[in-house]
Design an enzyme around this catalytic site. Structure first.
Site, PDB file in Angstrom:
ATOM      1  N   ARG A   1       9.681   0.859  -5.248  1.00  0.00           N
ATOM      2  CA  ARG A   1       9.512   2.250  -6.411  1.00  0.00           C
ATOM      3  C   ARG A   1      11.051   2.240  -6.699  1.00  0.00           C
ATOM      4  O   ARG A   1      11.983   2.406  -5.733  1.00  0.00           O
ATOM      5  CB  ARG A   1       9.257   2.925  -5.908  1.00  0.00           C
ATOM      6  CG  ARG A   1       7.100   2.820  -5.871  1.00  0.00           C
ATOM      7  CD  ARG A   1       6.704   4.630  -5.667  1.00  0.00           C
ATOM      8  NE  ARG A   1       6.799   4.555  -4.090  1.00  0.00           N
ATOM      9  CZ  ARG A   1       7.328   5.649  -3.457  1.00  0.00           C
ATOM     10  NH1 ARG A   1       7.642   6.589  -4.404  1.00  0.00           N
ATOM     11  NH2 ARG A   1       7.097   5.641  -2.246  1.00  0.00           N
TER      12      ARG A   1
ATOM     13  N   HIS B   1       2.341  10.587   4.951  1.00  0.00           N
ATOM     14  CA  HIS B   1       3.178   8.984   4.172  1.00  0.00           C
ATOM     15  C   HIS B   1       4.979   9.788   3.721  1.00  0.00           C
ATOM     16  O   HIS B   1       5.355   8.565   3.242  1.00  0.00           O
ATOM     17  CB  HIS B   1       2.528   8.367   2.965  1.00  0.00           C
ATOM     18  CG  HIS B   1       1.440   7.793   3.380  1.00  0.00           C
ATOM     19  ND1 HIS B   1       1.243   6.182   4.369  1.00  0.00           N
ATOM     20  CD2 HIS B   1      -0.193   8.274   3.480  1.00  0.00           C
ATOM     21  CE1 HIS B   1       0.382   6.167   4.233  1.00  0.00           C
ATOM     22  NE2 HIS B   1      -0.741   7.284   3.976  1.00  0.00           N
TER      23      HIS B   1
ATOM     24  N   LYS C   1       7.116  -7.892   5.372  1.00  0.00           N
ATOM     25  CA  LYS C   1       6.636  -8.695   5.418  1.00  0.00           C
ATOM     26  C   LYS C   1       7.755  -9.502   4.372  1.00  0.00           C
ATOM     27  O   LYS C   1       6.958 -10.619   4.840  1.00  0.00           O
ATOM     28  CB  LYS C   1       6.240  -8.234   3.262  1.00  0.00           C
ATOM     29  CG  LYS C   1       4.785  -7.385   2.946  1.00  0.00           C
ATOM     30  CD  LYS C   1       4.683  -6.298   1.811  1.00  0.00           C
ATOM     31  CE  LYS C   1       3.224  -5.722   1.982  1.00  0.00           C
ATOM     32  NZ  LYS C   1       3.371  -4.416   1.142  1.00  0.00           N
TER      33      LYS C   1
HETATM   34  C1  26W Z   1       1.726  13.915  -5.033  1.00  0.00           C
HETATM   35  C2  26W Z   1       2.117  12.339  -5.534  1.00  0.00           C
HETATM   36  C3  26W Z   1       3.100  11.839  -5.105  1.00  0.00           C
HETATM   37  C4  26W Z   1       1.706  10.030  -5.455  1.00  0.00           C
HETATM   38  C5  26W Z   1       2.593   8.833  -4.525  1.00  0.00           C
HETATM   39  C6  26W Z   1       3.953  11.348  -4.449  1.00  0.00           C
HETATM   40  C7  26W Z   1       4.966  10.144  -3.790  1.00  0.00           C
HETATM   41  C8  26W Z   1       3.806   9.074  -3.892  1.00  0.00           C
HETATM   42  C9  26W Z   1       4.111   7.425  -2.585  1.00  0.00           C
HETATM   43  C10 26W Z   1       3.976   6.575  -3.887  1.00  0.00           C
HETATM   44  C11 26W Z   1       3.591   7.347  -1.484  1.00  0.00           C
HETATM   45  C12 26W Z   1       4.277   6.117  -1.304  1.00  0.00           C
HETATM   46  O1  26W Z   1       3.306   5.032  -1.716  1.00  0.00           O
HETATM   47  N1  26W Z   1       4.162   6.299  -0.168  1.00  0.00           N
HETATM   48  C13 26W Z   1       5.131   5.595   1.243  1.00  0.00           C
HETATM   49  O2  26W Z   1       4.020   4.959   2.202  1.00  0.00           O
HETATM   50  C14 26W Z   1       3.754   3.821   2.463  1.00  0.00           C
HETATM   51  C15 26W Z   1       3.019   3.314   3.062  1.00  0.00           C
HETATM   52  O3  26W Z   1       3.012   4.717   4.241  1.00  0.00           O
HETATM   53  C16 26W Z   1       5.130   4.177   3.275  1.00  0.00           C
HETATM   54  O4  26W Z   1       5.601   2.618   4.124  1.00  0.00           O
HETATM   55  C17 26W Z   1       6.509   4.474   2.941  1.00  0.00           C
HETATM   56  O5  26W Z   1       7.549   4.690   3.438  1.00  0.00           O
HETATM   57  C18 26W Z   1       6.271   5.934   2.079  1.00  0.00           C
HETATM   58  O6  26W Z   1       7.255   6.048   0.856  1.00  0.00           O
END
Ligand code: 26W
Length: 828
Positions: free
Chosen positions: A564, A372, A675
């Site tokens: 976020r 992701h 959305k």
């Molecule tokens: C390592 C800790 C960590 C945990 C969660 C780092 C980053 C995250 C994010 C919150 C992960 C996340 O939500 N990524 C998003 O995933 C979506 C679903 O695929 C994408 O549409 C977004 O572009 C992406 O930022």
């Protein structure tokens, strides 16, 4: 350790299924209130009514839940397991009622009891078991899998507090614990019989078997118990009910009685507190070694519990593990469950006596991995020393896997040392660390990106060499959203309007929205579309007044950025443009300015200083602009606290303009963009993530694209371009930046934003300055279009019409076919 296959008696007796007439529902709600909640209707409080109503609705899902499960046992269908550290499911009651089609009956039943359904709906707490798009995606996928009748389990953690609750204190983000379980959770079932022991620490002992072979046995030094809590997930029209199984950590010995009796009352409970700390909060700060260790404990805890559960269920049904890849598909949602690869190997080899090579084949047959993000800081690595201490056997297995992969790379593919170093599971550069992305990759038969661009970038960057070694594994599965929650439920006005125009079939097949294209030019339909939007905006305006004390006009252009808070998402670009606009409005009062309301919402990671500073900046700017009479109400800025699924459900239907303005190449996909488009907002965005596919689907004339492309960004990064000239050549940007850094918006601390703005001059990592002029020019183009409402709403209608592709049903069909090899029997 052969288990006795469990025989399910399909003819076991069951009760008559529940019916859903208004009278039955009324009667049952009263019964639940009296006999389950234990409250006399005469004194029942709103929360009691909510619980009674949820229990009544839940009962209507039970028959199908049990039938779905019996069906899978009977037919031997393959099961899909979705492992995710986040499930951002939000409120469940409206979703359940809508999907099983009893909303109106429940409303009438409650009305006859003098209870208002819509206020009960807003009383339900948001299950905030996630942070961002990754968690919401998991929730949309669960709903689509049930809709498409795919037997599926979601596995995650039952966080007592979920993600923090965000409050504002003088414009600064403050984090408070989320208390979503305060009133109990009537949706879940605790399954004490499905508990597993999860080990940590200790050592590994080689055991010589009678036949002379040596088996490794892990002897952990401590254990906690993983206890299952199940929540039903119901598909559209009740097609199927699947299970979201969340694990809760509990101590093996709740109290050390000897210690307690000896007078050490707190010490006697320490074990208990330590065990429970594993599932207390989502994303504990990992800035300290203790925080890092807790994160790893969480990841192993839920991975191990899930795999033990999967293996046990498989053995109960089939009695042998050789058939695992035919009957089980496990999807790893990012690297958070990547330790599962080593855990499954351990279970197969150490507990079931399998050889490495057979276990390794099974492993790759079972796992798929979704990536992701390409952001280096989000690609997890764990210090080897930590893994050796916490999971010594897993570390051995990781070394064994690494040896296998590196041999393959050298012998078969002829890799050089540089390539070997890049694919190795062990990063030798910054202290020895295990790369979880690499582990997930080599342990899976499929690795997917979440948009077309992101997938291509994966091949060129993080997984370049692994892609060369295993060229057929990377594939694209562009994200999706469930149209049930994100149109039918959150926007009943638009749903009614569309149904009146093109009939109800789009509710079962959202690609049929395409028929709206033919009505986009109809002035009458445009007006009706505008009226629905205005009504939704009036609701949001009221919420803004209530929560923020700011009055905004529903006739203004509602310009929304909710996600976020992160520098790459560039809320900073948006707020700087608001400042430039503010300067322009004051400098040219004679011009015909379009009234705008800029809405922001989103949480910043607790340790992410710049993100928190950006929230403060938005609040500081809003205070000045909203209270400056010379603006004459033409521009308002609001930051709505505590962004979550429910807030999104109110804001998105009310948006005219959707801000999707990440630095190109950095947003893996985005799902908010979809959305908004589905709900008839126009997008201003960069050529990033799924925005590109959105442009292809709605047509370039119906979307506002600006800015540098991912390729241009990469090229400029590579030659370390100095960004200063972008500021020097843009008087409007320069003026806006100077007013911010000089303290115009922060008279109480004039230096507050000096470094933030200074960063734009020095390095501008996220290309805010270099994209500013293109962005500002687009915004003025958007103003012009707003003054031409016929054109605006024809474009808005075309957006809704052409978002059918964004359904998570489409995405799940692709996963089912290409990754999981499971048939899809549900859906239209
Ligand atoms: C390592 C800790 C960590 C945990 C969660 C780092 C980053 C995250 C994010 C919150 C992960 C996340 O939500 N990524 C998003 O995933 C979506 C679903 O695929 C994408 O549409 C977004 O572009 C992406 O930022």
């Amino acid at each position: 350790m052969a288990e006795q296959p469990l025989v399910i008696d399909s003819n076991a007796p069951r009760p008559e299924p529940r019916t859903s007439s208004v009278e039955t529902l009324r009667q049952e709600i009263l019964e639940r209130l009296t006999y389950s909640v234990g409250k006399d209707p005469a004194v029942a409080r709103p929360h009691d009514w909510l619980t009674a109503t949820i229990l009544t609705v839940r009962d209507r899902i039970m028959d199908q839940w049990m039938e779905s499960s019996r069906d899978t046992w009977r037919t031997g269908k393959k099961r899909v397991y979705y492992l995710s550290l986040e499930f951002l499911i939000g409120r469940l009651m409206r979703d359940a009622m809508s999907n099983i089609g009893i909303m109106e009956q429940v409303q009438s039943a409650l009305k006859s009891l003098d209870v208002d359904l819509s206020s009960l709906i807003t009383l339900e707490p948001d299950a905030a078991l996630g942070n961002g798009g990754l968690g919401r995606l998991a929730a949309c996928f669960m709903e689509s899998m049930a809709t498409l009748k795919i037997p599926a389990y979601g596995y995650g953690i039952r966080y007592v507090h979920g993600l923090f609750r965000q409050e504002m204190s003088e414009g600064w983000q403050v984090e408070l614990p989320e208390e979503w379980l305060a009133h109990g959770n009537p949706w879940e079932f605790e399954r004490r019989e499905s508990s597993y022991e999860i080990g940590f620490g200790g050592h590994v002992e080689p055991i010589t078997e009678p036949d002379g072979t040596v088996r490794q046995e892990w002897r952990p030094s401590d254990h906690v118990l993983a206890v299952a809590f199940d929540t039903p997930v119901v598909g559209w029209r009740g097609a199927r009910v699947n299970t979201l199984r969340l694990w809760s950590a509990q101590p093996i010995d709740p109290i050390l009685l000897d210690k307690f009796n000896s007078g050490d009352h707190i010490g006697a409970l320490e074990e208990s507190a330590k065990a429970e700390s594993i599932t207390r909060v989502l994303y504990p700060a990992d800035g300290t070694p203790a925080g890092q260790e807790l994160r790893l404990r969480q990841e192993f805890f839920f991975s191990s519990a899930s795999l033990q559960d999967i293996v046990r269920r498989h053995l109960q049904q089939y009695g042998d593990l050789g058939s695992l890849p035919d009957k089980v598909a496990v999807q790893l949602n990012d690297t958070h469950p990547a330790i599962s690869v080593a855990e499954l190997m351990r279970i197969l080899m150490d507990m079931h006596g399998m050889k490495f090579s057979s276990a390794w084949d099974i492993c790759r047959g079972v796992f798929g991995y979704t990536n992701h993000t390409l952001l280096p800081e989000a690609l997890e690595t764990w210090p080897v020393a930590l893994l050796e201490r916490l999971l010594p056997r897993h570390m051995q297995i990781i070394y064994a896997i690494n040896a296998e992969v590196l041999a393959d790379a050298r012998n078969r593919a002829g890799f050089n040392d540089g390539q070997i170093a890049s694919i190795s599971l062990i990063d030798e550069n910054a202290g020895r660390r295990v790369r979880m992305g690499q582990l997930a990759f080599v342990g899976s038969h499929s690795i997917n990106g979440v948009s077309a661009l992101h997938t291509e970038l994966m091949k060129k960057t993080v997984f370049k060499d692994l892609h060369t070694l295993y060229p057929n594994r990377i594939n694209n599965k562009t994200n999706g959203i469930t149209p049930r929650r994100w149109l039918l439920e959150c926007n009943p006005g638009l749903t009614r309007l569309i149904t009146d125009r093109i009939g109800p079939d789009f509710q079962d097949d959202v690609t049929l929205l395409k028929a709206l294209d033919a009505h986009a030019g109809d002035p009458n339909f445009q007006q009706q579309f505008a009226a629905v939007k205005r009504a939704n905006k009036a609701v949001l305006a009221e919420l803004i007044r209530e929560r923020m004390g700011v009055v905004v006009s529903p006739d203004a252009l509602f310009d929304v950025q909710i996600k976020r808070i992160h520098e790459y998402k560039r809320q900073l670009l948006n707020i700087i443009e608001a400042v430039a606009l503010y300067d322009d409005i004051r400098a040219h009062p004679e011009r015909n300015w379009v009234p705008r309301v800029k809405v922001f919402a989103g949480k910043a990671a607790p340790g992410y200083w710049n993100a928190k500073l950006i929230i403060k900046l938005i609040n500081d700017v809003s205070k000045v602009i909203n209270n400056d009479p010379s603006v004459r109400g033409l521009l308002k800025v609001v930051f709505l606290p505590n962004y979550n699924v429910s807030l999104a459900e109110t804001i998105i239907p009310a948006a005219d303009l959707s801000e999707q303005i990440s630095t190109a190449g950095m947003e893996a996909s985005g799902t908010g963009n979809m959305k908004f488009g589905l709900n008839g907002a126009l997008t201003v965005g960069t050529l990033d993530g799924a925005n590109i596919e959105m442009r292809d689907n709605v047509g370039p004339e119906n979307i506002f694209i600006f800015g540098l492309t991912a390729e241009q960004v990469a090229e400029r990064r590579a030659r370390s371009e100095v960004p200063r000239s972008a500021i020097d050549n843009s008087p409007r940007l320069k003026e806006a930046l100077e007013s911010i850094s000089s303290g115009l918006f922060s008279p109480d601390d004039r230096n507050r934003y000096r470094d933030l703005v200074g960063g734009l001059y020095d390095h501008d990592w996220f290309f805010v300055a270099r994209d500013f002029d293109a962005y500002a020019a687009k915004q003025r183009e958007i103003d012009k279009l707003w003054n031409n409402p016929d054109k605006w709403y024809s474009m808005a209608i075309r957006n809704t019409a052409n978002m059918g592709w964004s359904s998570s049903d489409r995405t799940i069909r692709q996963y089912a076919e290409d990754i999981w090899s499971v048939p899809v029997t549900g859906g239209e």
